[in-house]
Design an enzyme around this catalytic site. Sequence first.
Site, PDB file in Angstrom:
ATOM      1  N   ASP A 247      -6.636  -4.830   5.738  1.00 36.19           N
ATOM      2  CA  ASP A 247      -7.757  -4.247   5.007  1.00 36.19           C
ATOM      3  C   ASP A 247      -8.843  -5.311   4.805  1.00 36.19           C
ATOM      4  O   ASP A 247     -10.027  -5.107   5.112  1.00 36.19           O
ATOM      5  CB  ASP A 247      -7.244  -3.731   3.655  1.00 36.19           C
ATOM      6  CG  ASP A 247      -8.165  -2.705   3.043  1.00 36.19           C
ATOM      7  OD1 ASP A 247      -9.232  -2.445   3.626  1.00 36.19           O
ATOM      8  OD2 ASP A 247      -7.839  -2.169   1.979  1.00 36.19           O
TER       9      ASP A 247
ATOM     10  N   LYS B  24       1.578 -13.755   5.937  1.00 35.26           N
ATOM     11  CA  LYS B  24       1.739 -14.751   4.865  1.00 35.26           C
ATOM     12  C   LYS B  24       3.233 -15.044   4.704  1.00 35.26           C
ATOM     13  O   LYS B  24       3.773 -15.038   3.594  1.00 35.26           O
ATOM     14  CB  LYS B  24       1.158 -14.201   3.553  1.00 35.26           C
ATOM     15  CG  LYS B  24      -0.328 -14.300   3.415  1.00 35.26           C
ATOM     16  CD  LYS B  24      -0.867 -15.719   3.295  1.00 35.26           C
ATOM     17  CE  LYS B  24      -0.537 -16.368   1.984  1.00 35.26           C
ATOM     18  NZ  LYS B  24      -1.064 -17.767   1.921  1.00 35.26           N
TER      19      LYS B  24
ATOM     20  N   TYR C  20       0.807  -1.223   0.000  1.00 36.40           N
ATOM     21  CA  TYR C  20       0.000   0.000   0.000  1.00 36.40           C
ATOM     22  C   TYR C  20       0.841   1.273   0.000  1.00 36.40           C
ATOM     23  O   TYR C  20       0.299   2.368  -0.003  1.00 36.40           O
ATOM     24  CB  TYR C  20      -0.894   0.040   1.244  1.00 36.40           C
ATOM     25  CG  TYR C  20      -2.229  -0.625   1.069  1.00 36.40           C
ATOM     26  CD1 TYR C  20      -2.347  -1.805   0.361  1.00 36.40           C
ATOM     27  CD2 TYR C  20      -3.383  -0.082   1.620  1.00 36.40           C
ATOM     28  CE1 TYR C  20      -3.569  -2.423   0.201  1.00 36.40           C
ATOM     29  CE2 TYR C  20      -4.614  -0.690   1.470  1.00 36.40           C
ATOM     30  CZ  TYR C  20      -4.696  -1.864   0.759  1.00 36.40           C
ATOM     31  OH  TYR C  20      -5.900  -2.470   0.605  1.00 36.40           O
TER      32      TYR C  20
ATOM     33  N   ASP D  56      -4.540 -16.940   5.531  1.00 37.95           N
ATOM     34  CA  ASP D  56      -5.675 -17.701   4.981  1.00 37.95           C
ATOM     35  C   ASP D  56      -6.300 -18.598   6.051  1.00 37.95           C
ATOM     36  O   ASP D  56      -7.530 -18.686   6.162  1.00 37.95           O
ATOM     37  CB  ASP D  56      -5.302 -18.480   3.721  1.00 37.95           C
ATOM     38  CG  ASP D  56      -3.890 -19.033   3.735  1.00 37.95           C
ATOM     39  OD1 ASP D  56      -3.105 -18.609   4.599  1.00 37.95           O
ATOM     40  OD2 ASP D  56      -3.561 -19.885   2.901  1.00 37.95           O
TER      41      ASP D  56
END
Length: 420
Positions: free
Chosen positions: A309, A219, A149, A285
Amino acid sequence: MYEKITKTGENLHVPNRIIIPYVEGDGVGAEITPAALKVVDRAVSRAYGKGRSIEWKEVFAGSKALEKTGSLLPCETVEAFREYLVGVKGPLTTPVGEGSRSLNVTLRQTLDLYVCLRPVRSFRGIVSPLREPQKVNMTVFRENTEDIYAGIEWMQGTPEALKFMNFLSCEMGVSKVRFPQTSSFGVKPVSVEGSERLVAAAVEYAIKHKLPSVTLVHKGNIMKYTEGGFKRWGYDVAERRYGDRVFTMRQYSEIKNRNGENEASKALEEARHAGKVIIKDVIADAFLQNTLLVPEEYSVIATLNLNGDYISDQLAAMVGGIGIAPGANINCLSGHAIFEATHGTAPDIAGRDMANPSSLLLSLAMMLEYIGWDDAANLIVSSVEKTFAQGFVTCDLARFNSRTETLGTSRFAETVINNL
Ligand code: NAD
């Protein structure tokens, strides 16, 4: 006389009469912002009589600013948020693709508001897609200034993208870009300092509010140096700075490797018993799946910008949607904080007195808590709880529950005021 909020060292100085700058916002901002500010004024006067009050100072951003000044985000607006320390922001339109950058992202980066704080809880009377929404009680700390971002990206086909590709292949020996001539590129910076200050804020929050755990969501299995770094530096800062007030699952693994599983489990049990905050981690996930299956396992969440987000909106949907999800962007060191509606400008319902003001209103309750005006904050939260429990909701929530009565923005706010 109305004065500024200031901060010296660790201490926020909040006079009894304060000036707070606010941006009304685009779209439904024109409806929800005046409605929410009115509720706050009434709650403050209810809690403190004439002893405390707020002077709202309107500053401009988005389409109102463009009309008045020719700029979407005038310098005076950024300076007002800087000078007055604590501010309020309605939703702002973000142009997609070409053109100017998100005003929200620009504000967060300019003031270095590195924590995006999003508490998520269920309310009685609000229908949720979950069977047991009361088990959801999480506070998300989303890193706000780094990650993909950061806005470092180049469009495919531009000289910059081709130069970057050339640098990757000639100087870095990269041969993994599948379609080098037609790829756009984005850069994902994740730093030690950026990760540590975000995780430190989350751990401090958990210690202060006596919460059981902080979960680092990442992740790192795929992006080893950025997301994996976040996890490692998160554990580092927790162990280094908070010592015996926390117990990390990295310490658990070390004990397990050294002395076996029984000893590690015993240490974890003892830490829980002693009221230490457990610092754990989970891959993003798996986390998203677990939030639906076992939400009670999570309390404070610390995560990077993009994960945060997605996670914030999913968690909000689990308890009724972004119409009731509050949020704030904070720099815990300087004290700068902007409390905002977490949803967008809702162009499909703008100007029709239909929008739910609760996201901004509950964010304003967070603001009152932030400045230490807890009585007024509690009045607002219990009044919103009572209003929902009475079956009064706005259209976004009514569509899931035929036993409720649908109110427009202004009548909903008036009902909350009557319930204060
Ligand atoms: P949105 O949040 O504006 O709307 C998504 C859906 O939720 C719509 O159906 C809308 O009617 C509904 N909704 C949103 N807020 C509501 C409320 N208070 N009460 C009732 N229903 C509500 O998202 P979008 O349509 O993707 O974006 C519209 C614009 O807002 C875009 O320009 C986007 O960039 C911007 N945006 C701004 C922010 C922000 O300022 N923080 C956040 C998200 C999107």
